[in-house]
Design a protein around this motif. Structure first.
Motif, PDB file in Angstrom:
ATOM      1  N   ALA A 187       0.838  -1.209   0.000  1.00 11.79           N
ATOM      2  CA  ALA A 187       0.000   0.000   0.000  1.00 11.79           C
ATOM      3  C   ALA A 187       0.871   1.255   0.000  1.00 11.79           C
ATOM      4  O   ALA A 187       0.559   2.228  -0.699  1.00 11.79           O
ATOM      5  N   SER A 188       1.949   1.235   0.754  1.00  9.11           N
ATOM      6  CA  SER A 188       2.865   2.393   0.775  1.00  9.11           C
ATOM      7  C   SER A 188       3.428   2.657  -0.611  1.00  9.11           C
ATOM      8  O   SER A 188       3.477   3.814  -1.064  1.00  9.11           O
ATOM      9  N   ASP A 189       3.844   1.590  -1.289  1.00 10.07           N
ATOM     10  CA  ASP A 189       4.349   1.745  -2.663  1.00 10.07           C
ATOM     11  C   ASP A 189       3.265   2.301  -3.581  1.00 10.07           C
ATOM     12  O   ASP A 189       3.534   3.161  -4.419  1.00 10.07           O
ATOM     13  N   ALA A 190       2.049   1.787  -3.417  1.00  6.19           N
ATOM     14  CA  ALA A 190       0.942   2.251  -4.256  1.00  6.19           C
ATOM     15  C   ALA A 190       0.666   3.730  -4.014  1.00  6.19           C
ATOM     16  O   ALA A 190       0.481   4.494  -4.971  1.00  6.19           O
ATOM     17  N   TRP A 191       0.656   4.166  -2.744  1.00  2.00           N
ATOM     18  CA  TRP A 191       0.369   5.572  -2.445  1.00  2.00           C
ATOM     19  C   TRP A 191       1.464   6.499  -2.959  1.00  2.00           C
ATOM     20  O   TRP A 191       1.179   7.639  -3.354  1.00  2.00           O
ATOM     21  N   LEU A 192       2.697   6.031  -2.987  1.00  2.00           N
ATOM     22  CA  LEU A 192       3.760   6.848  -3.580  1.00  2.00           C
ATOM     23  C   LEU A 192       3.473   7.088  -5.058  1.00  2.00           C
ATOM     24  O   LEU A 192       3.615   8.210  -5.564  1.00  2.00           O
ATOM     25  N   GLU A 193       3.042   6.031  -5.742  1.00  4.29           N
ATOM     26  CA  GLU A 193       2.708   6.163  -7.164  1.00  4.29           C
ATOM     27  C   GLU A 193       1.450   7.009  -7.352  1.00  4.29           C
ATOM     28  O   GLU A 193       1.375   7.838  -8.275  1.00  4.29           O
ATOM     29  N   ILE A 194       0.459   6.824  -6.509  1.00  4.07           N
ATOM     30  CA  ILE A 194      -0.780   7.614  -6.598  1.00  4.07           C
ATOM     31  C   ILE A 194      -0.454   9.096  -6.438  1.00  4.07           C
ATOM     32  O   ILE A 194      -0.921   9.931  -7.214  1.00  4.07           O
ATOM     33  N   ALA A 195       0.360   9.420  -5.428  1.00  4.44           N
ATOM     34  CA  ALA A 195       0.731  10.820  -5.194  1.00  4.44           C
ATOM     35  C   ALA A 195       1.510  11.383  -6.380  1.00  4.44           C
ATOM     36  O   ALA A 195       1.268  12.512  -6.815  1.00  4.44           O
TER      37      ALA A 195
END
Length: 160
Positions: free
Chosen positions: A59-67
């Motif tokens: 999820a942390s990796d995903a949120w970095l990409e989302i941001a």
């Protein structure tokens, strides 16, 4: 209406989410925090169904990409929820490829069974039996169908 005449499922916070995303795209960090707060619980539940105990890292990796890519997103709250789930799924699949293992469902099962509730012990026992049976059925589905069930029930996304 969608294909088949079924109405589109609307998540309770999609209006608030859409507004927060629009403000976040203009640089409002507090609005991004609101979008995160609205999406993260469902996203984390979905990822637990795919990668088990590694869900928070994925999820942390995903949120970095989302941001990073937020400026390119176009759509409403429901669209953002779907877009976020797509990014999270890609990060989960990358993670699984690195580990060379299949998705695990045991963490999702434990999370569902451990959810606190305002029910009587009797009601909780009946619900637990139903939940265990439902998870048994989901585990028996082909992987893509099981994932679709998780997306619909846990994340709150609608088909297609």
């Amino acid at each position: 209406m969608r294909q088949g005449g079924e109405p589109r499922r609307v998540h309770a916070h999609d209006g608030e989410l859409g507004a927060a995303v629009a403000r976040a795209q203009e640089g409002d960090e507090a609005a991004f925090a609101v979008a995160y707060r609205l999406v993260q619980p469902g996203l984390l539940g979905y990822l637990r169904g795919l990668v088990g105990d590694d869900a928070e890292d994925v999820a942390s990796d995903a949120w970095l990409e989302i941001a990073r890519d937020l400026g390119r997103f176009k759509g409403d709250g429901a669209g953002f929820r779907g877009w976020s789930a797509t990014i999270a799924r890609h990060r989960a699949l990358d993670h699984l490829r690195r580990l060379k293992v299949r998705p695990r469902s045991s963490a999702l099962e434990q999370d569902v069974l451990d959810l606190p509730g305002a029910y009587s012990t009797y009601d909780q026992a009946l619900e637990s039996i139903s939940t265990e049976r439902a998870l048994e059925l989901v585990r028996g589905l082909p992987r893509d169908q099981a994932e679709a069930v998780l997306l619909r029930v846990v994340v709150g996304l609608d088909a297609p």
